[in-house]
Design an enzyme around this catalytic site. Structure first.
Site, PDB file in Angstrom:
ATOM      1  N   CYS A  70       0.074  -6.494 -16.098  1.00 36.71           N
ATOM      2  CA  CYS A  70      -0.981  -7.243 -15.465  1.00 36.71           C
ATOM      3  C   CYS A  70      -1.173  -8.797 -15.373  1.00 36.71           C
ATOM      4  O   CYS A  70      -0.989  -9.261 -16.850  1.00 36.71           O
ATOM      5  CB  CYS A  70      -2.304  -6.585 -16.089  1.00 36.71           C
ATOM      6  SG  CYS A  70      -3.733  -7.379 -15.084  1.00 36.71           S
ATOM      7  N   CYS A 177       1.057 -11.408  -8.528  1.00 38.45           N
ATOM      8  CA  CYS A 177      -0.132 -10.270  -8.991  1.00 38.45           C
ATOM      9  C   CYS A 177       0.834  -9.118  -8.963  1.00 38.45           C
ATOM     10  O   CYS A 177       1.565  -8.907  -7.886  1.00 38.45           O
ATOM     11  CB  CYS A 177      -1.272 -10.231  -7.996  1.00 38.45           C
ATOM     12  SG  CYS A 177      -2.244  -8.741  -8.384  1.00 38.45           S
TER      13      CYS A 177
END
Length: 261
Positions: A70, A177
């Site tokens: 992440c 992302c």
């Protein structure tokens, strides 16, 4: 060999699938946080608190390495995670692939969440690795959430909006992302201009997986026999992959391993 990965949701799937392809014999622990997701809108302190809890749940399964799958958690929580778990447990963060993207010369677009776009962290990476390269930061509001929910209409709308903010002359897109890697080909189709050279996309999953193996002294062995399976932790509770994960090839790959195991 056991590799753990953590994220608020299914953004860890690309790196998990990359580990699976490089070392099919590695057992996987996927530690998600459905009780606390999404992490993006949270304060850095909240992200760190949630990330530490998810990491501790993963660490209790005694993996050989932990991948922070992440970008948001890597930005805010990596120092705390490393202070807590290393050197006993190597912790590998996820950094947007700005360096290899800039090496191609550009122009480059960096697609990222609104919170990451324009952040000192991302600007620092651009300054360090892309000095002199034409870089456009493209915020992608709603895209990670849409991918998390496997909401095709919302994914298409968010991608179309971000593509409209991406200069036509861009040759390279950084997927800033981890969720975006799950819809990479849809992003490619939206940004690719007719008559232009094929668009180059740069994600982080492959590099992160390879770095995890390096940190534990393991080589790449894609022909190794499959390991015993996948353990999924949902805010610390053992469970199964979220239904939305099965909308993506990476989720289907891991589900087949989990079922077999």
């Amino acid at each position: 060999m056991k590799i753990a990965l953590m994220d608020s949701g299914i953004g860890l799937l690309p790196a998990a699938a990359a580990v699976r392809r490089l070392r099919p014999d590695a057992d996987l622990v996927l530690s998600l946080d459905p009780d606390g997701m999404p992490w993006g809108p949270r304060t850095p302190e909240d992200v760190t608190q949630r990330a530490v809890a998810v990491a501790e749940a993963a660490a209790a399964r005694r993996p050989d390495a932990l991948i922070v799958g992440c970008n948001t958690a890597s930005v805010h929580a990596l120092p705390a995670l490393r202070a807590l778990l290393e050197p006993g447990l190597p912790v590998i963060g996820t950094v947007p692939a700005i360096k290899p993207a800039a090496a191609g010369g550009g122009p480059v677009a960096i697609w990222a969440t609104p919170a990451t776009t324009g952040s000192p962290y991302q600007r620092g990476l651009i300054q360090e690795f892309a000095d002199g390269v034409d870089v456009t930061e493209v915020p992608c509001p709603g895209l990670a959430d849409a991918v998390e929910k496997a909401d095709d209409a919302a994914i298409d709308a968010a991608i179309a909006a971000a593509a409209a903010r991406t200069p036509a002359e861009v040759t390279t897109v950084v997927l800033g992302c981890t969720h975006y890697e799950l819809v990479a080909e849809r992003i490619r189709a939206a940004v690719q201009q007719p008559g232009r050279p094929p668009l180059v996309l740069h994600g982080s999953a492959g590099a992160v997986a390879a770095q995890a193996l390096r940190r534990i002294g393991a080589g790449v062995a894609p022909q190794a026999p499959a390991g015993t399976g996948v353990t999924v932790l949902l805010s610390g509770r053992e469970g199964g992959l979220p239904a939305a994960a099965l909308a993506y090839d990476e989720g289907k790959l891991l589900q087949s391993v989990s079922t077999a195991g």
